[in-house]
Write a protein that holds these residues in place. Structure first.
Motif, mmCIF file in Angstrom:
data_model
loop_
_atom_site.group_PDB
_atom_site.id
_atom_site.type_symbol
_atom_site.label_atom_id
_atom_site.label_comp_id
_atom_site.label_asym_id
_atom_site.label_seq_id
_atom_site.Cartn_x
_atom_site.Cartn_y
_atom_site.Cartn_z
ATOM 1 N N GLU A 144 0.829 -1.200 0.000
ATOM 2 C CA GLU A 144 0.000 0.000 0.000
ATOM 3 C C GLU A 144 0.869 1.258 0.000
ATOM 4 N N LEU A 185 0.473 4.611 1.658
ATOM 5 C CA LEU A 185 -0.293 5.338 2.671
ATOM 6 C C LEU A 185 0.410 6.642 3.008
ATOM 7 N N SER A 238 -1.346 8.740 -3.334
ATOM 8 C CA SER A 238 -1.753 7.779 -2.297
ATOM 9 C C SER A 238 -2.880 6.834 -2.682
ATOM 10 N N ASP A 239 -2.871 5.665 -2.013
ATOM 11 C CA ASP A 239 -4.035 4.787 -1.970
ATOM 12 C C ASP A 239 -4.974 5.225 -0.857
ATOM 13 N N ARG A 240 -4.367 5.681 0.237
ATOM 14 C CA ARG A 240 -5.134 6.055 1.422
ATOM 15 C C ARG A 240 -4.394 7.191 2.126
ATOM 16 N N ILE A 241 -5.168 8.112 2.721
ATOM 17 C CA ILE A 241 -4.596 9.254 3.417
ATOM 18 C C ILE A 241 -5.138 9.296 4.844
ATOM 19 N N ILE A 242 -4.234 9.473 5.799
ATOM 20 C CA ILE A 242 -4.615 9.685 7.193
ATOM 21 C C ILE A 242 -4.257 11.118 7.558
ATOM 22 N N GLU A 245 -9.652 9.765 8.002
ATOM 23 C CA GLU A 245 -8.989 8.792 7.134
ATOM 24 C C GLU A 245 -9.786 8.693 5.839
ATOM 25 N N TYR A 246 -9.065 8.692 4.708
ATOM 26 C CA TYR A 246 -9.729 8.694 3.403
ATOM 27 C C TYR A 246 -9.107 7.637 2.485
ATOM 28 N N LYS A 247 -9.941 6.874 1.820
ATOM 29 C CA LYS A 247 -9.496 5.969 0.761
ATOM 30 C C LYS A 247 -9.639 6.721 -0.557
ATOM 31 N N ILE A 248 -8.554 6.866 -1.291
ATOM 32 C CA ILE A 248 -8.529 7.695 -2.494
ATOM 33 C C ILE A 248 -8.988 6.865 -3.700
ATOM 34 N N TRP A 306 -11.819 16.674 -4.025
ATOM 35 C CA TRP A 306 -11.086 15.991 -2.957
ATOM 36 C C TRP A 306 -10.111 16.949 -2.266
#
Length: 252
Positions: free
Chosen positions: A30, A32, A195-199, A211-214, A233
C-alpha cells in the motif's frame, strides 16, 4: 511483506504530548500518506518507527514482529537526499544493500537507467540536480532489503515542475517494484496524487482526525490534477486539516 501495525503509540517531549494513543495499519504493497499541519508529529512518528527514539507507550509491529525501539528494520528516505559526496551514483544506490551484506550491481544499474540517469553511474552527487539526487536516494531505498519504505517529505525542497516530474516517476517505479510505502507530507496535492489512502493528523497532541481511501485509478498522470473530482477531494482535505479541531465539525 511490509505490513505495519502501530498500536496506541504515545510520545512526549519535555512534558508536552506530541502523539497520543495513535493506532494505524499499513497494508502490504500500500501507498499510505500521513498528512497534517506543521507540528502534528509526522516526523516524530517516523523516528519512532525507525527506532531512533522509543515511545512512552504503545507498540510497532512489522510483519508480525515487534520492532519497537529497534533500528535498521525499515528503509528511510529523509527530506534531503543524504547522498555520500565521495561515493558515485552507483555506490550510493547500493549503500543500503551493502550495509546488509549483499549488493546487486546489475539491478542497481538497471534501476538507475530506468530513472533516466544512464551515463551518470560513475558520477559524484555534485554533478546531479536536486531531482536527480532524489531519484538516486529513492533507488537506494528500493534496493534496501527492508519490506517498508518511509518517505519523509522527500520532495519539499524541489520546485513545482521538478516535484510533479518526480511524482510521476515515483509512481511508475513503485508500480513496477511494488513496495509498502508510508509517506509523510503537508502538501495536499502531493498526498492525493500519490496515495491509496490518506490519514489526516490533528495537532497538539497528534491523533487521527480523519482517514480517506482515495478513489483515483492507477496509473495516474498530471491531467488528474485539473479534474473536478481531484479539486473536490482537495477541498475536502483542506477543510479536514484547517477546520477547528473542536469536535463541532467532522468529515467522513
Amino acid at each position: 511483506m511490509g505490513h505495519l501495525e502501530i498500536k496506541r503509540l504515545s510520545k512526549s517531549f519535555d512534558g508536552k504530548e506530541v502523539l497520543k494513543h495513535l493506532s494505524l495499519q499499513v497494508e502490504e504493497g500500500e501507498f499510505l500518506t500521513i498528512l497534517g499541519p506543521s507540528g502534528s508529529g509526522k516526523s516524530t512518528l517516523f523516528h519512532l518507527i525507525g527506532g531512533l527514539i522509543e515511545p512512552d507507550q504503545g507498540e510497532i509491529i512489522l510483519d508480525s514482529n515487534n520492532i519497537t525501539g529497534q533500528r535498521g528494520l525499515i528503509s528511510y528516505m529523509p527530506q534531503q537526499p543524504a547522498l555520500l559526496p565521495w561515493r558515485t551514483v552507483i555506490d550510493n544506490a547500493m549503500l543500503g544493500e551493502e550495509l546488509h551484506g549483499k549488493a546487486d550491481k546489475e539491478k542497481a544499474v538497471e534501476m538507475i537507467q530506468k530513472a533516466g540517469l544512464a551515463g551518470y553511474e560513475d558520477s559524484l552527487p555534485d554533478a546531479l540536480s536536486g531531482g536527480m539526487k532524489q531519484r538516486v536516494a529513492f533507488i537506494r531505498a528500493l534496493l534496501s532489503p527492508q519490506s517498508l519504505i518511509c518517505l519523509d517529505e522527500p520532495f519539499s525542497a524541489l520546485d513545482d515542475f521538478t516535484r510533479l516530474e518526480m511524482h510521476q516517476w515515483l509512481l511508475a517505479i513503485w508500480a513496477e517494484y511494488k513496495r509498502t510505502i508510508l509517506f509523510v507530507t503537508h502538501n495536499i496535492d502531493e498526498a492525493l496524487f500519490l496515495s491509496d489512502r490518506i490519514i489526516v493528523l490533528s495537532a497538539n497532541p497528534s491523533e487521527i482526525a480523519n482517514e480517506y481511501k482515495i478513489p483515483f485509478k492507477r496509473p495516474r498522470n498530471k491531467e488528474l490534477l485539473l479534474t473536478e473530482e481531484f479539486l473536490e477531494w482537495k477541498r475536502k482535505l483542506n477543510k479536514s486539516i484547517f477546520q477547528r479541531q473542536d469536535g463541532n465539525e467532522t468529515d467522513h
